[in-house]
Design an enzyme around this catalytic site. Structure first.
Site, PDB file in Angstrom:
ATOM      1  N   HIS A 119      -8.593   5.599   5.332  1.00 32.45           N
ATOM      2  CA  HIS A 119      -9.491   4.462   5.130  1.00 32.45           C
ATOM      3  C   HIS A 119     -10.011   4.070   6.521  1.00 32.45           C
ATOM      4  O   HIS A 119      -9.310   4.251   7.513  1.00 32.45           O
ATOM      5  CB  HIS A 119      -8.651   3.333   4.532  1.00 32.45           C
ATOM      6  CG  HIS A 119      -9.408   2.126   4.107  1.00 32.45           C
ATOM      7  ND1 HIS A 119      -9.841   1.172   5.000  1.00 32.45           N
ATOM      8  CD2 HIS A 119      -9.784   1.689   2.884  1.00 32.45           C
ATOM      9  CE1 HIS A 119     -10.453   0.203   4.333  1.00 32.45           C
ATOM     10  NE2 HIS A 119     -10.434   0.489   3.050  1.00 32.45           N
ATOM     11  N   ASP A 196       0.026   3.468   6.986  1.00 35.98           N
ATOM     12  CA  ASP A 196      -0.844   2.564   6.243  1.00 35.98           C
ATOM     13  C   ASP A 196      -0.384   2.649   4.788  1.00 35.98           C
ATOM     14  O   ASP A 196      -0.681   3.620   4.090  1.00 35.98           O
ATOM     15  CB  ASP A 196      -2.298   3.027   6.408  1.00 35.98           C
ATOM     16  CG  ASP A 196      -3.231   2.290   5.472  1.00 35.98           C
ATOM     17  OD1 ASP A 196      -2.765   1.407   4.724  1.00 35.98           O
ATOM     18  OD2 ASP A 196      -4.433   2.615   5.483  1.00 35.98           O
ATOM     19  N   GLN A 199      -1.881   1.364  -0.124  1.00 35.53           N
ATOM     20  CA  GLN A 199      -1.964   1.881  -1.502  1.00 35.53           C
ATOM     21  C   GLN A 199      -0.608   2.376  -2.019  1.00 35.53           C
ATOM     22  O   GLN A 199      -0.542   2.960  -3.099  1.00 35.53           O
ATOM     23  CB  GLN A 199      -2.988   3.026  -1.590  1.00 35.53           C
ATOM     24  CG  GLN A 199      -4.415   2.630  -1.281  1.00 35.53           C
ATOM     25  CD  GLN A 199      -5.014   1.644  -2.295  1.00 35.53           C
ATOM     26  OE1 GLN A 199      -4.459   1.354  -3.341  1.00 35.53           O
ATOM     27  NE2 GLN A 199      -6.176   1.110  -1.954  1.00 35.53           N
ATOM     28  N   LYS A 222      -3.556  -6.574  -2.769  1.00 32.57           N
ATOM     29  CA  LYS A 222      -3.548  -5.352  -3.583  1.00 32.57           C
ATOM     30  C   LYS A 222      -2.269  -5.241  -4.418  1.00 32.57           C
ATOM     31  O   LYS A 222      -2.008  -4.233  -5.059  1.00 32.57           O
ATOM     32  CB  LYS A 222      -3.663  -4.115  -2.689  1.00 32.57           C
ATOM     33  CG  LYS A 222      -5.029  -3.976  -2.015  1.00 32.57           C
ATOM     34  CD  LYS A 222      -5.080  -2.710  -1.202  1.00 32.57           C
ATOM     35  CE  LYS A 222      -6.201  -2.698  -0.203  1.00 32.57           C
ATOM     36  NZ  LYS A 222      -7.521  -2.476  -0.783  1.00 32.57           N
ATOM     37  N   CYS A 363     -14.783   2.973   1.757  1.00 32.97           N
ATOM     38  CA  CYS A 363     -14.354   2.867   3.175  1.00 32.97           C
ATOM     39  C   CYS A 363     -13.668   4.146   3.641  1.00 32.97           C
ATOM     40  O   CYS A 363     -12.707   4.098   4.430  1.00 32.97           O
ATOM     41  CB  CYS A 363     -13.426   1.685   3.400  1.00 32.97           C
ATOM     42  SG  CYS A 363     -14.188   0.104   3.098  1.00 32.97           S
TER      43      CYS A 363
HETATM   44  N1  PMP Z   1      -5.847   1.292   3.888  1.00 34.58           N
HETATM   45  C1  PMP Z   1      -6.072   1.713   2.648  1.00 34.58           C
HETATM   46  C2  PMP Z   1      -5.534   3.068   2.245  1.00 34.58           C
HETATM   47  C3  PMP Z   1      -6.792   0.929   1.755  1.00 34.58           C
HETATM   48  O1  PMP Z   1      -7.040   1.378   0.520  1.00 34.58           O
HETATM   49  C4  PMP Z   1      -7.272  -0.324   2.176  1.00 34.58           C
HETATM   50  C5  PMP Z   1      -8.073  -1.221   1.254  1.00 34.58           C
HETATM   51  N2  PMP Z   1      -9.056  -0.591   0.522  1.00 34.58           N
HETATM   52  C6  PMP Z   1      -6.997  -0.732   3.484  1.00 34.58           C
HETATM   53  C7  PMP Z   1      -6.286   0.095   4.305  1.00 34.58           C
HETATM   54  C8  PMP Z   1      -7.494  -2.014   4.019  1.00 34.58           C
HETATM   55  O2  PMP Z   1      -6.958  -3.117   3.364  1.00 34.58           O
HETATM   56  P1  PMP Z   1      -7.474  -4.567   3.748  1.00 34.58           P
HETATM   57  O3  PMP Z   1      -8.951  -4.546   3.566  1.00 34.58           O
HETATM   58  O4  PMP Z   1      -6.781  -5.463   2.790  1.00 34.58           O
HETATM   59  O5  PMP Z   1      -7.074  -4.796   5.158  1.00 34.58           O
END
Ligand code: PMP
Length: 404
Positions: A119, A196, A199, A222, A363
């Site tokens: 991401h 990270d 998910q 999430k 993203c």
């Molecule tokens: N890493 C991953 C794998 C994600 O799916 C996301 C959110 N789509 C994020 C990071 C970022 O999360 P946040 O926007 O809540 O910081």
């Protein structure tokens, strides 16, 4: 299957109906999840009953607010099998990655290894660090079926590797990455590891000690929690390597005009007034998930994902991304209907059946380029989703494919 009917009653949004009577089919859980009444009530309760700043006032209400906040930290720490001193509250997963990126001491020539399936949250901060400190960024590629090419990691790691930063679960491919194996290899080379887990923490049982990572980040929103609260786990042994990226009140133990000394972990990384309501809401979300049991959450999602993979995989006009084996992935499926732009497909799903899915690049622009996909549609599942909803998604995708 989970008792979705009783779970669904806890989510006020799910009782809403569109003008034509169709219920909301919410399949955008990888972007953010819906909130149960228990979480909403916990947030309201802070404002109605416990409003005071934390760690400051000596009066009773301030102490109650502080207990609420610190108890929330304990609840979250237990959930990921960490010590509460290792749990730093942040605004979201993205902030956690940045706190690590700006908090490590970089030397020119240091190397960071990440992957092509990240991401942007776990890519752009490293690009900034690389430009600013002359650090080199290296990428682990994926195989054609959407797994990380872990065999190539040994040739990427060098004496200069300071950090490997990768996702536990891809937000597009759904792949569950072998982070334990990667962490072991990294530590053999004295490199740090940031995971990270945006998910994974919401969907599978997580034990940070088993993963063995130095840093791990995730977002409350999430996993049924409110927006504006996230977690950065910092392993106690790795905390010395990390300097506070931001300064201010509460993160210090002593301040002189020219210098300051840092507070203990985890407050050292929490400057300023924290999101107390958010922490209380996240703790309520964790308690809600624990009541269900994370093994049951995982089992439920496997059933939904399995059905989606089978049905969408059977459609010749649909391309599905990521591993074919359900057990190797989390509860999301990204796909394209041949000849139909992903945004058009998402709009049609919304218009025809009130189905909410994400479309676009999620993203993860470099990953889409790697997959030679302009964009994709993503359906992502959670505890309140049912097999009937997945059937409806697949029926409607089939209908859309016949329109093209
Ligand atoms: N890493 C991953 C794998 C994600 O799916 C996301 C959110 N789509 C994020 C990071 C970022 O999360 P946040 O926007 O809540 O910081």
């Amino acid at each position: 299957m989970l008792n979705s009917e009783s779970i669904r009653r806890d989510f006020p949004i799910l009782s809403l109906r569109r003008e034509d009577g169709k219920p909301l089919v919410y399949l955008d859980n990888a972007a953010t999840t819906l909130k149960p009444r228990q979480v909403i009530n916990a947030v309201v309760r802070y404002y109605e009953r416990y409003t005071a700043n934390v760690h400051r006032g000596l009066y009773k209400l301030a102490q109650e607010a502080t207990s609420l906040y610190e108890n929330a930290r304990e609840t979250v720490a237990k959930f990921i099998k960490a010590d509460s001193s290792e749990v730093v509250f942040t605004k979201n997963a993205t902030e956690g990655v940045n706190v690590v990126a700006y908090g490590l001491n970089w030397n020119p020539g240091d190397e960071v290894i990440t992957t092509v399936m990240e991401h942007h949250s776990n890519l752009v901060p490293w690009q900034i660090i690389c430009n600013r400190f002359k650090v080199r960024l290296k990428f682990l590629d994926i195989t054609e079926d959407g797994y990380l090419n872990v065999e190539n990691l040994t040739s990427l790691i060098s004496k200069r590797t300071r950090l490997i930063a990768l996702n536990h679960v891809s937000n597009v491919l759904g792949t569950i990455n072998p982070v334990e194996e990667i962490t072991k290899l990294a530590h053999e080379h004295e490199a740090l590891v940031l995971i990270d887990a945006a998910q994974s923490v919401p969907h599978i049982p997580i034990d940070v000690r088993r993963l063995g990572c130095d840093f791990l980040v995730f977002s409350g929103h999430k996993m049924l929690g409110p927006t504006g609260i996230g977690v950065l786990y910092v392993d106690r042994d790795a905390s010395d390597a990390l300097q506070p990226a931001f300064g201010g009140g509460e993160m210090i133990s002593r301040v002189d005009l020219e210098k300051a000394e840092w507070n203990d972990m985890p407050w050292r990384f929490e400057p300023g007034t924290p999101n107390v309501a958010g922490a209380a809401g996240l703790a309520a979300a964790v308690e809600y998930l624990e009541e269900i049991g994370m093994d049951n959450v995982r089992r439920h999602e496997i059933q939904l994902t399995d059905l989606a993979l089978k049905r969408l995989g059977d459609l010749e006009s649909v391309v599905v991304y990521g591993p074919k084996k359900t057990e190797d992935r989390c509860g999301l499926v990204a796909f394209n209907v041949k000849g139909v732009n992903s945004h058009d497909a998402a709009l049609l799903l919304d218009e025809l059946e009130n189905i909410a899915v994400r479309s676009g690049l999620h993203c993860a622009e470099p990953l889409h380029r790697r997959l030679k996909a302009q964009s994709s549609v993503r359906a992502s599942f959670y505890i309140y989703n049912t097999l009937e909803e997945v059937e409806l998604l697949c029926d409607t995708v089939e209908k859309i494919s016949r329109l093209s």
